[in-house]
Design an enzyme around this catalytic site. Structure first.
Site, PDB file in Angstrom:
ATOM      1  N   VAL A  68       0.949  -1.111   0.415  1.00 54.00           N
ATOM      2  CA  VAL A  68      -0.100  -0.043  -0.107  1.00 54.00           C
ATOM      3  C   VAL A  68       1.081   1.983   0.214  1.00 54.00           C
ATOM      4  O   VAL A  68       0.785   2.365  -0.911  1.00 54.00           O
ATOM      5  CB  VAL A  68      -0.578   0.262   1.359  1.00 54.00           C
ATOM      6  CG1 VAL A  68      -1.840   1.215   1.054  1.00 54.00           C
ATOM      7  CG2 VAL A  68      -1.848  -1.316   1.248  1.00 54.00           C
ATOM      8  N   ILE A 106     -13.087   1.505  -2.014  1.00 59.02           N
ATOM      9  CA  ILE A 106     -14.644   1.957  -2.267  1.00 59.02           C
ATOM     10  C   ILE A 106     -14.545   2.986  -0.923  1.00 59.02           C
ATOM     11  O   ILE A 106     -14.322   2.219   0.039  1.00 59.02           O
ATOM     12  CB  ILE A 106     -15.597   0.596  -1.506  1.00 59.02           C
ATOM     13  CG1 ILE A 106     -15.573  -0.672  -2.923  1.00 59.02           C
ATOM     14  CG2 ILE A 106     -17.046   0.990  -1.226  1.00 59.02           C
ATOM     15  CD1 ILE A 106     -16.227  -1.780  -2.596  1.00 59.02           C
ATOM     16  N   GLY A 154     -11.067  -1.405   0.566  1.00 57.93           N
ATOM     17  CA  GLY A 154     -10.084  -1.204  -0.308  1.00 57.93           C
ATOM     18  C   GLY A 154     -10.522   0.368  -0.524  1.00 57.93           C
ATOM     19  O   GLY A 154     -10.585   1.283  -0.385  1.00 57.93           O
ATOM     20  N   GLY A 210      -0.707  -9.336  -4.070  1.00 61.94           N
ATOM     21  CA  GLY A 210      -0.608  -8.988  -3.162  1.00 61.94           C
ATOM     22  C   GLY A 210      -2.618  -8.208  -2.667  1.00 61.94           C
ATOM     23  O   GLY A 210      -1.953  -7.483  -1.536  1.00 61.94           O
ATOM     24  N   GLY A 253      -5.082  -4.671  -2.404  1.00 58.11           N
ATOM     25  CA  GLY A 253      -3.528  -4.376  -3.623  1.00 58.11           C
ATOM     26  C   GLY A 253      -4.146  -2.972  -3.960  1.00 58.11           C
ATOM     27  O   GLY A 253      -4.292  -1.986  -2.968  1.00 58.11           O
ATOM     28  N   GLU A 269     -10.362   5.594   5.788  1.00 55.34           N
ATOM     29  CA  GLU A 269     -10.941   5.048   4.870  1.00 55.34           C
ATOM     30  C   GLU A 269     -10.383   3.720   4.438  1.00 55.34           C
ATOM     31  O   GLU A 269     -11.171   2.928   3.948  1.00 55.34           O
ATOM     32  CB  GLU A 269     -10.893   5.755   3.423  1.00 55.34           C
ATOM     33  CG  GLU A 269     -11.567   5.497   2.807  1.00 55.34           C
ATOM     34  CD  GLU A 269     -13.245   5.212   2.675  1.00 55.34           C
ATOM     35  OE1 GLU A 269     -13.856   6.320   2.887  1.00 55.34           O
ATOM     36  OE2 GLU A 269     -13.712   4.598   2.602  1.00 55.34           O
ATOM     37  N   LYS A 273      -6.570  -2.144   9.386  1.00 51.37           N
ATOM     38  CA  LYS A 273      -8.301  -2.761  10.347  1.00 51.37           C
ATOM     39  C   LYS A 273      -8.180  -3.497  11.210  1.00 51.37           C
ATOM     40  O   LYS A 273      -8.759  -3.385  12.578  1.00 51.37           O
ATOM     41  CB  LYS A 273      -8.989  -2.859   9.510  1.00 51.37           C
ATOM     42  CG  LYS A 273      -8.542  -4.541   8.798  1.00 51.37           C
ATOM     43  CD  LYS A 273      -7.509  -4.630   7.284  1.00 51.37           C
ATOM     44  CE  LYS A 273      -6.649  -5.254   6.627  1.00 51.37           C
ATOM     45  NZ  LYS A 273      -6.738  -5.700   5.459  1.00 51.37           N
ATOM     46  N   LYS A 327     -12.970  -5.653   9.685  1.00 47.05           N
ATOM     47  CA  LYS A 327     -13.967  -4.266   8.936  1.00 47.05           C
ATOM     48  C   LYS A 327     -15.503  -4.441   9.366  1.00 47.05           C
ATOM     49  O   LYS A 327     -15.877  -2.700   9.578  1.00 47.05           O
ATOM     50  CB  LYS A 327     -13.822  -4.616   7.584  1.00 47.05           C
ATOM     51  CG  LYS A 327     -12.155  -4.805   6.923  1.00 47.05           C
ATOM     52  CD  LYS A 327     -11.784  -5.549   5.609  1.00 47.05           C
ATOM     53  CE  LYS A 327     -11.137  -5.470   5.172  1.00 47.05           C
ATOM     54  NZ  LYS A 327     -10.472  -6.938   3.806  1.00 47.05           N
ATOM     55  N   ASP A 363     -10.085 -11.339   9.079  1.00 52.82           N
ATOM     56  CA  ASP A 363     -10.159  -9.713   8.552  1.00 52.82           C
ATOM     57  C   ASP A 363     -12.257  -9.042   8.039  1.00 52.82           C
ATOM     58  O   ASP A 363     -11.999  -7.886   8.181  1.00 52.82           O
ATOM     59  CB  ASP A 363      -9.422 -10.107   7.294  1.00 52.82           C
ATOM     60  CG  ASP A 363      -9.359  -8.750   6.236  1.00 52.82           C
ATOM     61  OD1 ASP A 363      -7.725  -7.813   6.711  1.00 52.82           O
ATOM     62  OD2 ASP A 363     -10.096  -8.460   5.233  1.00 52.82           O
TER      63      ASP A 363
HETATM   64  P1  NAP Z   1       3.408  -4.882   3.899  1.00 52.39           P
HETATM   65  O1  NAP Z   1       3.493  -5.120   2.252  1.00 52.39           O
HETATM   66  O2  NAP Z   1       3.330  -5.948   4.489  1.00 52.39           O
HETATM   67  O3  NAP Z   1       4.135  -3.510   4.004  1.00 52.39           O
HETATM   68  C1  NAP Z   1       4.558  -3.110   5.040  1.00 52.39           C
HETATM   69  C2  NAP Z   1       5.684  -2.340   5.692  1.00 52.39           C
HETATM   70  O4  NAP Z   1       5.426  -1.744   7.167  1.00 52.39           O
HETATM   71  C3  NAP Z   1       6.980  -2.242   5.034  1.00 52.39           C
HETATM   72  O5  NAP Z   1       7.331  -1.476   3.889  1.00 52.39           O
HETATM   73  C4  NAP Z   1       7.795  -2.189   6.179  1.00 52.39           C
HETATM   74  O6  NAP Z   1       9.193  -2.566   5.638  1.00 52.39           O
HETATM   75  C5  NAP Z   1       6.843  -1.764   6.673  1.00 52.39           C
HETATM   76  N1  NAP Z   1       7.024  -2.087   8.251  1.00 52.39           N
HETATM   77  C6  NAP Z   1       6.829  -3.021   9.524  1.00 52.39           C
HETATM   78  N2  NAP Z   1       7.201  -2.681  10.418  1.00 52.39           N
HETATM   79  C7  NAP Z   1       7.552  -1.319  10.125  1.00 52.39           C
HETATM   80  C8  NAP Z   1       8.456  -1.003  11.533  1.00 52.39           C
HETATM   81  N3  NAP Z   1       7.984  -1.770  12.790  1.00 52.39           N
HETATM   82  N4  NAP Z   1       9.342   0.028  11.258  1.00 52.39           N
HETATM   83  C9  NAP Z   1       8.757   0.795  10.107  1.00 52.39           C
HETATM   84  N5  NAP Z   1       8.363   0.386   9.216  1.00 52.39           N
HETATM   85  C10 NAP Z   1       7.088  -0.973   9.435  1.00 52.39           C
HETATM   86  O7  NAP Z   1       1.935  -4.634   3.885  1.00 52.39           O
HETATM   87  P2  NAP Z   1       0.787  -3.885   3.186  1.00 52.39           P
HETATM   88  O8  NAP Z   1       0.236  -5.251   2.292  1.00 52.39           O
HETATM   89  O9  NAP Z   1       1.119  -2.161   2.363  1.00 52.39           O
HETATM   90  O10 NAP Z   1      -0.559  -3.723   4.183  1.00 52.39           O
HETATM   91  C11 NAP Z   1       0.036  -2.132   5.411  1.00 52.39           C
HETATM   92  C12 NAP Z   1      -1.523  -2.134   5.682  1.00 52.39           C
HETATM   93  O11 NAP Z   1      -2.569  -1.705   5.286  1.00 52.39           O
HETATM   94  C13 NAP Z   1      -1.537  -3.274   6.338  1.00 52.39           C
HETATM   95  O12 NAP Z   1      -2.379  -2.490   8.062  1.00 52.39           O
HETATM   96  C14 NAP Z   1      -3.281  -3.400   6.171  1.00 52.39           C
HETATM   97  O13 NAP Z   1      -3.997  -4.989   7.332  1.00 52.39           O
HETATM   98  C15 NAP Z   1      -3.648  -2.726   5.085  1.00 52.39           C
HETATM   99  N6  NAP Z   1      -4.065  -2.448   4.166  1.00 52.39           N
HETATM  100  C16 NAP Z   1      -3.451  -3.550   2.692  1.00 52.39           C
HETATM  101  C17 NAP Z   1      -4.586  -3.911   2.141  1.00 52.39           C
HETATM  102  C18 NAP Z   1      -3.768  -4.250   1.388  1.00 52.39           C
HETATM  103  O14 NAP Z   1      -4.817  -4.573   0.412  1.00 52.39           O
HETATM  104  N7  NAP Z   1      -2.635  -4.973   0.715  1.00 52.39           N
HETATM  105  C19 NAP Z   1      -5.347  -2.874   1.650  1.00 52.39           C
HETATM  106  C20 NAP Z   1      -6.262  -2.418   2.811  1.00 52.39           C
HETATM  107  C21 NAP Z   1      -5.423  -1.747   4.146  1.00 52.39           C
HETATM  108  P3  NAP Z   1      10.138  -3.207   5.324  1.00 52.39           P
HETATM  109  O15 NAP Z   1       9.326  -2.965   3.556  1.00 52.39           O
HETATM  110  O16 NAP Z   1      11.655  -2.706   5.084  1.00 52.39           O
HETATM  111  O17 NAP Z   1       9.610  -4.663   5.053  1.00 52.39           O
HETATM  112  N1  HSE Z   2      -6.023  -8.628   2.951  1.00 53.92           N
HETATM  113  C1  HSE Z   2      -7.295  -7.742   2.588  1.00 53.92           C
HETATM  114  C2  HSE Z   2      -8.513  -8.379   1.860  1.00 53.92           C
HETATM  115  C3  HSE Z   2      -6.218  -7.295   2.612  1.00 53.92           C
HETATM  116  O1  HSE Z   2      -8.236  -9.741   1.144  1.00 53.92           O
HETATM  117  O2  HSE Z   2      -9.280  -7.687   1.697  1.00 53.92           O
HETATM  118  C4  HSE Z   2      -7.424  -5.492   2.105  1.00 53.92           C
HETATM  119  O3  HSE Z   2      -8.157  -5.786   3.056  1.00 53.92           O
END
Ligand code: NAP
Ligand code: HSE
Length: 436
Positions: A14, A138, A136, A189, A304, A131, A107, A207, A203
């Site tokens: 993200v 929406i 995601g 992703g 994503g 948001e 979340k 939400k 998860d």
């Molecule tokens: P991710 O790909 O695992 O990325 C996490 C990032 O945070 C990485 O850059 C990591 O560093 C960094 N990080 C982790 N712990 C840290 C710390 N203690 N200090 C500094 N940096 C740290 O996760 P993501 O998918 O982007 O998701 C991020 C958040 O958004 C989560 O809360 C997730 O639930 C939420 N979210 C994700 C999605 C989705 O579709 N992926 C959708 C909605 C919400 P490194 O890169 O160096 O490992």
């Molecule tokens: N892992 C979550 C999903 C990311 O698949 O919906 C978005 O919150």
């Protein structure tokens, strides 16, 4: 032009999406907002890791310590995208105490500790935007908080986990095995770093907690929800449901009744002709019923990098606009109230069910099964024994059951599994026909 300094904590799926689109559409954002959203600092866990960042991002100071971002005097809005619970909580509290607006997509953290976070936000007079935490791309949080502000919400029905919807869709349409479909979702992703919460329903439950809490004004606890995930669902269930005119979806259901608020997440059979049955792949959809607006339907990509970045940047625009106008935005964060009473205990939730049993293929079995259900006050609305699934002395019995409370169903299932004619564990899914 006024510039608002943004600190990005997390440059994963993200965070990189946010960076890409803030830089990529910077001129558009400047035109629309009349101000500049400037990423000035970012924190990651491993600064040496190669990343996909825009060429203009070379000016961004990248550090291995999130406190550097919070303490950076140029940063006015802190974006928490590191995920997890403890560090993320400390980060958000530190930012609020430093008077910096927070944007988060976390979340799991909001579901577990939202009440504490919003209490601190209220104490400090500093807003928290979230948001990206639900569905995601929406804009459902904004809709519930702002567009539908005059409504009593009667119900929400939603497909809010992209990963499990992707897996169920691939199992239904391409006949993929569960593990292969999950691997695809991880490559795209969509799945969390640890996909356990995607497939065990939690998860989506996080939400549902956020939506229900926002809609009904008191923060629900995880123990208030009834939750089951798609790890319950087999290819056979998907096939049987199809034969009977249903589709299997992981459905979050939230309702307000006179007795209180109920929320649950379950693999659910929904009519094949219902609009939610055609929501496939990583797409999410949420059907909202309000007493003023009636029914409204939201559909879009639920996970994503780019769709989630769209939600994060919408929060950044609101946060920055409020900072420039010098006020706390009208509808940021969460304001508790007591209009809707308690959360109903999960055992009180009522629904219809699909029950699949492996039974001995001998006369009298259906009578014993019906007897155990009847003794618990549960009626059978239809029964199916697909002959192609008879194997020697064993048969599959599929029963569509009348409405019953979850506590009744649990008692009945325990009694059924103890019958000598029933083999193994019963398979129980919910059935929703979307009546009033
Ligand atoms: P991710 O790909 O695992 O990325 C996490 C990032 O945070 C990485 O850059 C990591 O560093 C960094 N990080 C982790 N712990 C840290 C710390 N203690 N200090 C500094 N940096 C740290 O996760 P993501 O998918 O982007 O998701 C991020 C958040 O958004 C989560 O809360 C997730 O639930 C939420 N979210 C994700 C999605 C989705 O579709 N992926 C959708 C909605 C919400 P490194 O890169 O160096 O490992
Ligand atoms: N892992 C979550 C999903 C990311 O698949 O919906 C978005 O919150």
């Amino acid at each position: 032009m006024t510039s608002i300094g943004i600190g990005l904590c997390g440059l994963g799926t993200v965070g990189q999406g946010v960076c890409e689109h803030l830089f990529g559409n910077r001129a558009l954002l400047q035109q629309r907002l009349g101000l500049d959203l400037a990423v000035v600092a970012a924190a990651v866990r491993d600064v040496a890791k190669p990343r996909r960042l825009p060429a203009d991002a070379t000016t961004v100071r990248i550090t291995g310590e999130w406190r550097d971002v919070v303490d950076d005097p140029r940063v006015r809005v802190v974006v928490e995208l590191i995920g997890g619970l403890d560090d993320a909580f400390d980060l958000i509290l530190a930012a609020l105490k430093a008077g910096k607006t927070v944007v988060t997509g976390n979340k799991a953290l909001l579901a577990e500790r939202g009440a504490e976070i919003f209490a601190e936000s209220e104490r400090q007079g500093v807003p928290v935007f979230f948001e990206a935490s639900t569905a995601g791309g929406i804009p459902i949080i904004k809709a519930v908080r702002e567009a539908f502000v005059v409504n009593h919400f009667l119900s929400f029905h939603g497909i809010v986990n992209g990963t499990s919807n992707y897996i169920l869709s691939r199992m239904t349409d391409a006949g993929l095995e569960f593990a292969d479909a999950l691997a695809e979702a991880q490559r795209e992703g969509y799945a969390e770093a640890d996909p356990t919460l995607d497939v065990n329903g939690w998860d989506a439950a996080h939400k549902a907690i956020i939506l229900a809490s926002l809609a009904y004004g008191s923060w629900l606890r995880p123990a208030d929800l009834s939750v089951a995930g798609i790890d319950l669902v087999s290819a056979d269930d998907i096939r049987f449901a199809r034969q009977l005119g249903w589709r299997v979806k992981l459905l979050a259901s939230i309702r307000a009744r006179d007795a209180g608020v109920s929320a649950s997440v379950w693999p659910t059979l929904i009519p094949a002709g219902h609009v939610l049955a055609s929501v496939n792949g990583v797409f999410n959809a949420i059907m909202v019923r309000g007493d003023v607006v009636g029914d409204a339907l939201f559909y879009g990509r639920g996970a994503g990098g780019s769709p989630t970045a769209s939600a994060v940047i919408s929060d950044l625009a609101d946060a920055a606009t409020a900072l420039v106008s010098g006020g706390v935005p009208r509808c940021s964060g969460f304001r508790p109230h007591a209009l809707y009473g308690r959360a109903l205990p999960p055992g009180e939730l009522e629904s219809r069910h699909y029950l699949r049993l492996a039974v001995d293929d001998v006369p009298g079995v259906l009578g014993q099964v019906a007897g155990a259900l009847g003794a618990n006050g549960i009626g059978i609305s239809s029964a199916l024994q697909p002959e192609e699934h008879d194997s020697g002395d064993r048969a599959q019995l599929i029963l569509m059951l009348d409405r019953a409370k979850e506590s009744q169903m649990q008692r009945a299932v325990a009694e059924l599994e103890a019958l000598p004619c029933v083999r193994g564990t019963a398979k129980l899914l919910r059935v929703e026909s979307f009546g009033s």
